[in-house]
Scaffold this motif. Structure first.
Motif, PDB file in Angstrom:
ATOM      1  N   GLU A 126      17.561  12.195  -4.610  1.00 51.34           N
ATOM      2  CA  GLU A 126      17.783  12.442  -5.904  1.00 51.34           C
ATOM      3  C   GLU A 126      19.015  11.914  -6.561  1.00 51.34           C
ATOM      4  OE1 GLU A 126      17.657  16.584  -6.535  1.00 51.34           O
ATOM      5  OE2 GLU A 126      15.568  16.716  -6.212  1.00 51.34           O
ATOM      6  N   TYR A 127      18.811  11.333  -7.723  1.00 49.04           N
ATOM      7  CA  TYR A 127      19.780  10.845  -8.573  1.00 49.04           C
ATOM      8  C   TYR A 127      20.304  11.157  -9.956  1.00 49.04           C
ATOM      9  CZ  TYR A 127      20.132   7.239  -5.018  1.00 49.04           C
ATOM     10  OH  TYR A 127      20.092   6.345  -3.773  1.00 49.04           O
ATOM     11  N   PRO A 128      21.285  11.346 -10.541  1.00 45.83           N
ATOM     12  CA  PRO A 128      21.441  11.732 -11.928  1.00 45.83           C
ATOM     13  C   PRO A 128      20.793  11.275 -12.912  1.00 45.83           C
ATOM     14  CG  PRO A 128      23.530  10.759 -11.180  1.00 45.83           C
ATOM     15  CD  PRO A 128      22.585  10.812 -10.030  1.00 45.83           C
ATOM     16  N   ASP A 129      20.762   9.826 -12.870  1.00 46.89           N
ATOM     17  CA  ASP A 129      19.794   9.299 -13.943  1.00 46.89           C
ATOM     18  C   ASP A 129      19.326   8.040 -13.360  1.00 46.89           C
ATOM     19  OD1 ASP A 129      22.053   7.085 -13.733  1.00 46.89           O
ATOM     20  OD2 ASP A 129      23.499   8.330 -14.446  1.00 46.89           O
ATOM     21  N   TYR A 130      18.545   7.556 -14.599  1.00 45.95           N
ATOM     22  CA  TYR A 130      17.572   6.247 -13.841  1.00 45.95           C
ATOM     23  C   TYR A 130      18.384   5.013 -13.611  1.00 45.95           C
ATOM     24  CZ  TYR A 130      14.265   9.380 -16.401  1.00 45.95           C
ATOM     25  OH  TYR A 130      13.458  10.486 -16.759  1.00 45.95           O
ATOM     26  N   PRO A 131      19.318   4.748 -14.400  1.00 47.28           N
ATOM     27  CA  PRO A 131      20.142   3.585 -13.807  1.00 47.28           C
ATOM     28  C   PRO A 131      20.729   3.475 -12.619  1.00 47.28           C
ATOM     29  CG  PRO A 131      20.871   4.218 -16.498  1.00 47.28           C
ATOM     30  CD  PRO A 131      19.853   5.085 -15.686  1.00 47.28           C
TER      31      PRO A 131
ATOM     32  N   SER B 170       0.864  -1.199  -0.125  1.00 47.63           N
ATOM     33  CA  SER B 170      -0.021   0.271  -0.102  1.00 47.63           C
ATOM     34  C   SER B 170       0.958   1.414   0.062  1.00 47.63           C
ATOM     35  CB  SER B 170      -0.930   0.257   1.075  1.00 47.63           C
ATOM     36  OG  SER B 170      -1.476   1.284   1.358  1.00 47.63           O
ATOM     37  N   MET B 171       0.243   2.366  -0.753  1.00 45.39           N
ATOM     38  CA  MET B 171       0.937   3.576  -0.432  1.00 45.39           C
ATOM     39  C   MET B 171       1.366   3.894   0.883  1.00 45.39           C
ATOM     40  SD  MET B 171       1.500   4.559  -3.624  1.00 45.39           S
ATOM     41  CE  MET B 171       0.924   4.286  -5.312  1.00 45.39           C
ATOM     42  N   ALA B 172       0.794   3.570   1.831  1.00 44.53           N
ATOM     43  CA  ALA B 172       0.665   3.855   3.329  1.00 44.53           C
ATOM     44  C   ALA B 172       1.900   3.238   3.631  1.00 44.53           C
ATOM     45  CB  ALA B 172      -0.405   3.256   4.100  1.00 44.53           C
ATOM     46  N   ASP B 173       2.413   2.188   3.086  1.00 47.48           N
ATOM     47  CA  ASP B 173       3.622   1.713   3.592  1.00 47.48           C
ATOM     48  C   ASP B 173       4.941   2.405   3.295  1.00 47.48           C
ATOM     49  OD1 ASP B 173       2.409  -0.731   4.427  1.00 47.48           O
ATOM     50  OD2 ASP B 173       2.405  -1.589   2.498  1.00 47.48           O
ATOM     51  N   LEU B 174       4.936   3.483   2.345  1.00 46.64           N
ATOM     52  CA  LEU B 174       5.801   4.528   2.117  1.00 46.64           C
ATOM     53  C   LEU B 174       6.377   5.444   3.017  1.00 46.64           C
ATOM     54  CD1 LEU B 174       4.720   5.621  -1.363  1.00 46.64           C
ATOM     55  CD2 LEU B 174       6.736   4.024  -0.862  1.00 46.64           C
ATOM     56  N   ASP B 175       5.628   5.265   4.127  1.00 44.23           N
ATOM     57  CA  ASP B 175       5.779   6.173   5.234  1.00 44.23           C
ATOM     58  C   ASP B 175       7.523   5.999   5.808  1.00 44.23           C
ATOM     59  OD1 ASP B 175       5.380   8.161   7.394  1.00 44.23           O
ATOM     60  OD2 ASP B 175       5.066   6.495   8.953  1.00 44.23           O
ATOM     61  N   GLY B 176       8.267   7.147   5.927  1.00 45.70           N
ATOM     62  CA  GLY B 176       9.573   6.700   6.220  1.00 45.70           C
ATOM     63  C   GLY B 176      10.567   6.017   5.455  1.00 45.70           C
ATOM     64  N   LYS B 177       9.944   5.652   4.201  1.00 46.45           N
ATOM     65  CA  LYS B 177      10.827   5.031   3.416  1.00 46.45           C
ATOM     66  C   LYS B 177      11.836   6.004   2.293  1.00 46.45           C
ATOM     67  CE  LYS B 177       9.542   0.770   4.204  1.00 46.45           C
ATOM     68  NZ  LYS B 177       8.663   0.899   5.379  1.00 46.45           N
ATOM     69  N   HIS B 178      12.763   5.233   1.646  1.00 40.69           N
ATOM     70  CA  HIS B 178      13.603   6.232   0.844  1.00 40.69           C
ATOM     71  C   HIS B 178      12.960   5.899  -0.614  1.00 40.69           C
ATOM     72  CE1 HIS B 178      16.568   7.948   3.458  1.00 40.69           C
ATOM     73  NE2 HIS B 178      16.274   7.055   4.231  1.00 40.69           N
ATOM     74  N   ILE B 179      12.554   7.015  -1.313  1.00 41.52           N
ATOM     75  CA  ILE B 179      12.163   6.856  -2.589  1.00 41.52           C
ATOM     76  C   ILE B 179      13.291   7.503  -3.619  1.00 41.52           C
ATOM     77  CG2 ILE B 179      10.563   7.249  -4.536  1.00 41.52           C
ATOM     78  CD1 ILE B 179       8.380   7.444  -2.236  1.00 41.52           C
ATOM     79  N   GLY B 180      14.034   6.651  -4.508  1.00 41.73           N
ATOM     80  CA  GLY B 180      14.528   7.274  -5.526  1.00 41.73           C
ATOM     81  C   GLY B 180      13.815   8.044  -6.607  1.00 41.73           C
ATOM     82  N   VAL B 181      14.320   9.288  -6.828  1.00 39.50           N
ATOM     83  CA  VAL B 181      13.702  10.135  -7.964  1.00 39.50           C
ATOM     84  C   VAL B 181      14.961  10.779  -8.675  1.00 39.50           C
ATOM     85  CG1 VAL B 181      11.706  10.569  -7.043  1.00 39.50           C
ATOM     86  CG2 VAL B 181      13.491  12.223  -6.686  1.00 39.50           C
ATOM     87  N   SER B 182      14.743  11.270 -10.106  1.00 40.27           N
ATOM     88  CA  SER B 182      15.588  11.894 -10.874  1.00 40.27           C
ATOM     89  C   SER B 182      15.761  13.222 -10.553  1.00 40.27           C
ATOM     90  CB  SER B 182      15.120  11.803 -12.110  1.00 40.27           C
ATOM     91  OG  SER B 182      16.093  12.534 -13.206  1.00 40.27           O
ATOM     92  N   GLN B 183      17.082  13.867 -10.564  1.00 42.21           N
ATOM     93  CA  GLN B 183      17.132  15.208 -10.483  1.00 42.21           C
ATOM     94  C   GLN B 183      16.529  16.079 -11.362  1.00 42.21           C
ATOM     95  OE1 GLN B 183      21.483  15.451 -10.809  1.00 42.21           O
ATOM     96  NE2 GLN B 183      21.658  14.871  -8.651  1.00 42.21           N
ATOM     97  N   GLY B 184      15.767  17.093 -10.968  1.00 37.64           N
ATOM     98  CA  GLY B 184      15.068  18.120 -11.850  1.00 37.64           C
ATOM     99  C   GLY B 184      13.743  17.653 -12.331  1.00 37.64           C
ATOM    100  N   SER B 185      13.138  16.442 -11.835  1.00 38.41           N
ATOM    101  CA  SER B 185      11.944  15.872 -12.162  1.00 38.41           C
ATOM    102  C   SER B 185      10.863  16.652 -11.227  1.00 38.41           C
ATOM    103  CB  SER B 185      11.829  14.384 -12.310  1.00 38.41           C
ATOM    104  OG  SER B 185      12.171  13.909 -11.102  1.00 38.41           O
ATOM    105  N   THR B 186       9.766  16.394 -11.983  1.00 39.02           N
ATOM    106  CA  THR B 186       8.578  16.766 -11.210  1.00 39.02           C
ATOM    107  C   THR B 186       7.816  15.528 -10.205  1.00 39.02           C
ATOM    108  OG1 THR B 186       6.885  16.170 -12.917  1.00 39.02           O
ATOM    109  CG2 THR B 186       7.847  18.445 -12.797  1.00 39.02           C
ATOM    110  N   THR B 187       8.453  14.439 -10.192  1.00 34.62           N
ATOM    111  CA  THR B 187       8.114  13.402  -9.568  1.00 34.62           C
ATOM    112  C   THR B 187       7.785  13.406  -8.191  1.00 34.62           C
ATOM    113  OG1 THR B 187       9.468  11.820 -11.020  1.00 34.62           O
ATOM    114  CG2 THR B 187       8.580  10.692  -9.328  1.00 34.62           C
ATOM    115  N   LYS B 188       8.750  14.262  -7.399  1.00 33.53           N
ATOM    116  CA  LYS B 188       8.476  14.314  -5.805  1.00 33.53           C
ATOM    117  C   LYS B 188       7.169  14.948  -5.607  1.00 33.53           C
ATOM    118  CE  LYS B 188      10.718  16.503  -1.938  1.00 33.53           C
ATOM    119  NZ  LYS B 188      11.627  17.584  -1.469  1.00 33.53           N
ATOM    120  N   ASP B 189       7.046  16.152  -6.176  1.00 37.08           N
ATOM    121  CA  ASP B 189       5.815  16.674  -5.987  1.00 37.08           C
ATOM    122  C   ASP B 189       4.548  15.855  -6.384  1.00 37.08           C
ATOM    123  OD1 ASP B 189       7.094  19.039  -5.244  1.00 37.08           O
ATOM    124  OD2 ASP B 189       7.110  19.949  -7.221  1.00 37.08           O
TER     125      ASP B 189
END
Length: 282
Positions: free
Chosen positions: A197-202, A159-178
């Protein structure tokens, strides 16, 4: 005998002058010089003989670099050839046969600056249209709409609720976090994840495989590249963060009108639909 106007003369000398100044060819609005601001980027591209496009190199179906051949392939690669065909007044097939596009792989962090400094003529790289970005660059109408997804290791979360306190990797400069933050709020989840934040998808995918992060969030089309037997989308039934992809060009460019015309054509005549099917983007 044909008289050459001052504007035409300046346009023809633009590349040499820019090289001396070390500033690159302007070819668009925004310069303090009225002559420069009226210069034609389309003409500059014609004089150069190549359309310079920023694309993805690691998104299956959109922009992928075949390291064996050194060739790019995908829907957005084909779309760049459509723009080149329009610029050089040739057929789409001729644009590909004559190799009228020069591709450069970009990341969310580099794509905007590469337009600004005229290294690239346009960006066609799953670039999401936002009101904020439209203040800095011209965008076409959308040629494709995608949604954000969250990729996790199977069995780790349900569940999305399980994301509490978890680390989510996103791309630098993307709109994903918001997009994720808004989705959690809109759906009543009290989870408060952390974003790395990471510089690229790989790099994000490697971090997920190594257990350095708990989830990999990005557009679903991108995540498809990294979905394996031991990874899955977290609650895929929750569709959120619509991402409208457009071609970006420098603000005020005459190239902007060309790209908009191309997108209108390919979305109305069925070409994009054929590409979606060809590249398995359904």
């Amino acid at each position: 005998m044909r008289t050459i106007s001052r504007r035409q003369f300046i346009g023809s000398m633009g590349v040499a002058a820019a090289a001396v100044a070390g500033l690159g060819l302007v070819g668009c609005g925004g310069s303090s010089s009225s002559s420069d601001s009226n210069a034609s980027k389309v003409q500059a591209i014609k004089d150069r003989g190549k359309l310079k496009c920023g694309v993805k190199k690691d998104v299956v179906g959109y922009g992928m670099l075949d390291t064996a051949t050194g060739k790019y392939e995908g829907m957005e690669i084909d779309l760049c050839y459509q723009v080149a065909a329009k610029v050089f007044d040739v057929s789409y097939e001729e644009a590909k046969d004559k190799d009228l596009v020069e591709f450069t792989d970009v990341t969310p962090k580099t794509r905007g600056p590469l337009i600004d400094n005229d290294t690239l003529d346009l960006i066609c790289a799953t670039y999401t249209i936002t009101d904020e970005r439209k203040q800095s660059w011209d965008f076409t109408d959308p040629y494709r709409t995608d949604h954000v997804g969250i990729l996790v290791k199977k069995g780790t979360m349900s569940s999305m609720a399980d994301l509490d306190g978890k680390h989510i990797g996103v791309s630098q400069g993307s709109t994903t976090k918001d997009a994720i933050t808004k989705m959690l709020s809109d759906n009543g989840f009290t989870a408060t994840p952390q974003f790395d934040e990471y510089p690229d998808y790989p790099s994000i995918n490697s971090a997920l495989d190594a257990g350095q992060i708990d989830a990999f969030a990005m557009d679903r089309s991108t995540l498809k590249t990294y979905t394996t037997d031991d990874k899955e989308l977290l609650q895929p039934e929750i569709e959120f963060g619509a991402q409208d992809y457009g071609i970006a060009t420098k603000k005020g460019c005459d190239l902007s009108e060309v790209t908009e015309a191309v997108v209108k054509d390919v979305t109305s005549n069925g070409w994009i639909d054929e590409e979606v099917s060809t590249w398995g983007l359904l």
